[in-house]
Design a protein around this motif. Structure first.
Motif, mmCIF file in Angstrom:
data_model
loop_
_atom_site.group_PDB
_atom_site.id
_atom_site.type_symbol
_atom_site.label_atom_id
_atom_site.label_comp_id
_atom_site.label_asym_id
_atom_site.label_seq_id
_atom_site.Cartn_x
_atom_site.Cartn_y
_atom_site.Cartn_z
ATOM 1 N N TRP A 79 -5.014 11.588 -10.242
ATOM 2 C CA TRP A 79 -5.993 12.265 -9.389
ATOM 3 C C TRP A 79 -5.898 11.742 -7.966
ATOM 4 N N GLY A 80 -5.567 12.653 -7.042
ATOM 5 C CA GLY A 80 -5.471 12.289 -5.638
ATOM 6 C C GLY A 80 -6.841 12.234 -4.997
ATOM 7 N N CYS A 81 -7.127 11.128 -4.316
ATOM 8 C CA CYS A 81 -8.448 10.911 -3.713
ATOM 9 C C CYS A 81 -8.274 10.492 -2.261
ATOM 10 N N GLU A 82 -9.088 11.039 -1.402
ATOM 11 C CA GLU A 82 -9.076 10.588 -0.018
ATOM 12 C C GLU A 82 -9.791 9.242 0.083
ATOM 13 N N GLY A 83 -9.393 8.453 1.068
ATOM 14 C CA GLY A 83 -9.876 7.081 1.154
ATOM 15 C C GLY A 83 -11.366 6.942 1.345
ATOM 16 N N ASP A 84 -12.012 7.941 1.948
ATOM 17 C CA ASP A 84 -13.445 7.816 2.225
ATOM 18 C C ASP A 84 -14.319 8.414 1.126
ATOM 19 N N GLY A 107 -14.949 21.383 -1.879
ATOM 20 C CA GLY A 107 -14.848 21.291 -3.331
ATOM 21 C C GLY A 107 -13.833 22.229 -3.939
ATOM 22 N N HIS A 108 -13.159 23.033 -3.097
ATOM 23 C CA HIS A 108 -12.250 24.030 -3.672
ATOM 24 C C HIS A 108 -11.021 23.380 -4.309
ATOM 25 N N PHE A 109 -10.536 22.265 -3.751
ATOM 26 C CA PHE A 109 -9.401 21.586 -4.386
ATOM 27 C C PHE A 109 -9.797 21.031 -5.753
ATOM 28 N N ALA A 110 -11.022 20.523 -5.858
ATOM 29 C CA ALA A 110 -11.497 20.011 -7.141
ATOM 30 C C ALA A 110 -11.580 21.132 -8.169
ATOM 31 N N ALA A 111 -12.073 22.286 -7.744
ATOM 32 C CA ALA A 111 -12.190 23.416 -8.669
ATOM 33 C C ALA A 111 -10.825 23.854 -9.180
ATOM 34 N N VAL A 112 -9.842 23.885 -8.286
ATOM 35 C CA VAL A 112 -8.498 24.278 -8.691
ATOM 36 C C VAL A 112 -7.893 23.241 -9.628
ATOM 37 N N GLU A 157 -6.090 15.814 -3.895
ATOM 38 C CA GLU A 157 -7.133 16.015 -2.892
ATOM 39 C C GLU A 157 -8.485 16.449 -3.455
ATOM 40 N N GLY A 158 -8.584 16.713 -4.733
ATOM 41 C CA GLY A 158 -9.878 17.088 -5.292
ATOM 42 C C GLY A 158 -10.742 15.902 -5.665
ATOM 43 N N GLY A 159 -10.129 14.706 -5.748
ATOM 44 C CA GLY A 159 -10.888 13.515 -6.118
ATOM 45 C C GLY A 159 -10.950 13.315 -7.617
ATOM 46 N N VAL A 160 -11.208 12.079 -8.015
ATOM 47 C CA VAL A 160 -11.212 11.751 -9.437
ATOM 48 C C VAL A 160 -12.526 12.113 -10.119
ATOM 49 N N ALA A 161 -13.576 12.373 -9.344
ATOM 50 C CA ALA A 161 -14.867 12.692 -9.965
ATOM 51 C C ALA A 161 -14.761 13.921 -10.852
ATOM 52 N N VAL A 171 0.859 -1.180 0.000
ATOM 53 C CA VAL A 171 0.000 0.000 0.000
ATOM 54 C C VAL A 171 0.899 1.236 0.000
ATOM 55 N N ILE A 172 0.687 2.111 -0.973
ATOM 56 C CA ILE A 172 1.465 3.339 -1.098
ATOM 57 C C ILE A 172 0.538 4.525 -0.889
ATOM 58 N N ASP A 173 0.843 5.309 0.101
ATOM 59 C CA ASP A 173 0.068 6.513 0.390
ATOM 60 C C ASP A 173 0.601 7.634 -0.499
ATOM 61 N N ALA A 174 -0.197 8.046 -1.477
ATOM 62 C CA ALA A 174 0.262 9.018 -2.479
ATOM 63 C C ALA A 174 0.235 10.450 -1.980
ATOM 64 N N ASP A 175 -0.394 10.697 -0.838
ATOM 65 C CA ASP A 175 -0.533 12.087 -0.367
ATOM 66 C C ASP A 175 -0.720 12.110 1.136
ATOM 67 N N ALA A 176 0.359 11.812 1.856
ATOM 68 C CA ALA A 176 0.380 12.029 3.299
ATOM 69 C C ALA A 176 0.942 13.428 3.545
ATOM 70 N N HIS A 177 0.941 13.855 4.785
ATOM 71 C CA HIS A 177 1.426 15.208 5.079
ATOM 72 C C HIS A 177 2.307 15.226 6.318
ATOM 73 N N HIS A 178 3.303 16.090 6.242
ATOM 74 C CA HIS A 178 4.124 16.430 7.402
ATOM 75 C C HIS A 178 3.584 17.748 7.957
ATOM 76 N N VAL A 179 3.378 17.813 9.260
ATOM 77 C CA VAL A 179 2.943 19.051 9.901
ATOM 78 C C VAL A 179 4.178 19.701 10.532
ATOM 79 N N GLU A 180 4.565 20.825 9.986
ATOM 80 C CA GLU A 180 5.793 21.472 10.404
ATOM 81 C C GLU A 180 5.634 22.152 11.770
#
Length: 482
Positions: A380-385, A257-262, A288-292, A20-29
């Motif tokens: 297209w980056g999609c969240e798991g849910d 939906g703002h990430f999808a719009a961008v 993060e905008g999803g594939v839809a 399993v490869i997480d394509a978009d995790a984040h580091h919180v600085e």
């Protein structure tokens, strides 16, 4: 979603039979730690920029958010306050690479590509010296703190790109410090020439979006060429908090939906501007905008090409209308129109600047070429849910039965992930609910991330814990396409 807990994530991973490869995790600085790194490396003056202080990048006070009355007066967005986990262990995990590395298996994840959080804001800083200088130091910072953990965690470089030269220099520096993937802005605000003489207090609101492709202020081809030469996958993850219609001053969740719009704007600009045709080896992720949104844009492009491509336009050319026949029909069905001359009944035929074919610059000549370019270059980056992930594989919806490459991104470290161990559990419900088959799920959480980050055979995963698995995936892909 129903599942949670370490046991469930481990159990799901152990039963999969693939990594399993997480394509978009984040580091919180931790802002104070980054600020000290900047000072220690000779960049202390950069921290004095008021924009840097307002973003909360210099101390632990956080972002300076104007009060509601001021947000309404200036019409600026509400902000996502309380945007990190409140669970101490989970928060520590996404701020401390050693703990992140230690706990990754609890989440059922074998390898994670780690994106910035506060570092995202560096790409939009207005002052060039500040933007370029802090981005460079940020890349050195994450390269250093993640160096011992690169077998399972790969930090991503931030690449300012207000000009192609700026982007090229940043790419070259990022790769020189060992970073293998790059985050660029989804767009840059540019002045509108007609309002260049407006008073300064208004000029910043009289701007346009430049998505680097269609009608860009600069020719970004040298930048795309450099990314292909260096084999660096580019991702876009800019928020849409400043887009009209995608924010309100009083409620952050209105921005859904703002990430999808961008992402939509960036994909259309690059495709219609011909970037995907000129650079077939370029890999762009809209995160993060999803594939839809990708499914809709792809369908729209195909539909519009059939109607407004060169062949379809002939059916719209008003010179084909028979004015005399129109006049005759008016005499029978709308006698009041007969007082006009026949040629007055025909719509105008002007085509300013000869611009008629909307797909001329794209370089595509068929629907098949739209499919090939769109599904080859964009990921297209999609969240798991996200239950709409299934649309990526739905041949009933996608023209020519296309499959769009969707990738699971956990978004670990942000408010929308209730638990460090939950993303894979939520994603697997797509299989349990019959939305994805096990084979499609493997593409979602593994294969498509390999295609994006490693391409046909780059060294992105070399020396990592998943290198052997990636090599098998790439070999299987070559066999299928040979």
């Amino acid at each position: 979603m129903t599942g949670n807990g370490t046991h469930d994530a481990r159990r799901i991973r152990e039963a999969l039979g693939h990594v399993v490869i997480d394509a978009d995790a984040h580091h919180v600085e931790i802002s104070v730690a980054f600020a000290d790194f900047v000072r220690d490396h000779g960049g202390g003056a950069l921290l004095a920029d008021p924009a840097v202080r307002a973003l909360g990048l210099t101390d632990s006070a956080g972002e300076q958010v104007p009060a509601l009355d001021q947000r309404r007066r200036r019409h600026i967005s509400a902000r996502p306050v309380w945007w990190t986990p409140a669970d101490t262990l989970d928060y520590a995990s996404v701020t401390m690479p050693a703990l992140y590395h230690e706990r990754l298996g609890e989440a059922g994840i074998d390898f994670a590509v780690v994106y910035p959080s506060r570092g995202l804001t560096l790409l939009s800083l207005e002052n060039e010296d500040t933007r370029v200088g802090l981005a460079r130091l940020y890349n050195e910072y994450v390269a250093e703190i993640y160096a011992p953990y690169r077998d399972r965690l790969s930090p991503v470089a931030v690449i300012p790109a207000h000009t192609p030269a700026e982007g090229i220099a940043a790419l070259e520096h990022a790769t020189s410090v060992g970073l293998r993937a790059a985050l660029m802005p989804s767009f840059v605000w540019r002045p509108i020439p007609a309002f260049a003489d407006a008073p300064p207090q208004y000029r910043s609101r009289l701007q346009r979006i430049d998505n680097f492709g269609l009608d860009s202020e600069y020719d970004y081809d040298p930048f795309w060429a450099k990314a292909v030469e260096l084999d660096v996958p580019l991702s876009c993850h800019t928020s849409g908090f400043t887009l009209p219609g995608h924010f309100t001053p009083s409620n952050y969740s209105y921005a859904a939906g703002h990430f999808a719009a961008v992402g939509e704007g960036t994909a259309k600009s690059l495709f219609l501007g011909g970037v995907t045709t000129r650079f077939p080896g370029l890999r762009i992720a809209l995160l993060e905008g999803g594939v839809a949104v990708g499914v809709r844009v792809y369908g729209d492009l195909v539909s519009r090409f059939e109607k407004r491509g060169r062949a379809g336009l002939d059916r719209l050319d008003p010179t084909h209308l028979d004015a005399a026949e129109l006049h005759r029909l008016a005499g029978r069905y709308a006698p009041g129109l007969t007082r006009y001359a026949p040629e007055q009944l025909v719509p105008g035929t002007s085509a300013p600047d000869g611009q008629v074919d909307d797909f001329a610059a794209s370089g595509v000549t068929s629907v098949a070429e739209i499919r090939d370019a769109f599904c080859r270059n964009f990921f297209w980056g999609c969240e798991g849910d996200d239950p709409l992930v299934g649309l990526a594989w739905d041949g009933r919806v996608n023209p020519l039965g296309a499959t769009l490459p969707a990738m699971m991104g956990s978004d670990l470290g942000h408010w929308d992930v209730p638990s460090f161990t939950l993303p894979l559990v939520e994603a697997y419900e797509l299989v349990e609910d019959g939305i994805l088959t096990p084979a499609q799920f493997e593409e979602f959480v593994c294969t498509n991330a390999v295609r994006y980050y490693a391409g046909a055979g780059s060294s992105f995963f070399a020396g990592t814990a998943v290198a052997a698995d990636v090599e098998r995936i790439q070999s299987a892909t070559w066999e299928r396409t040979a």
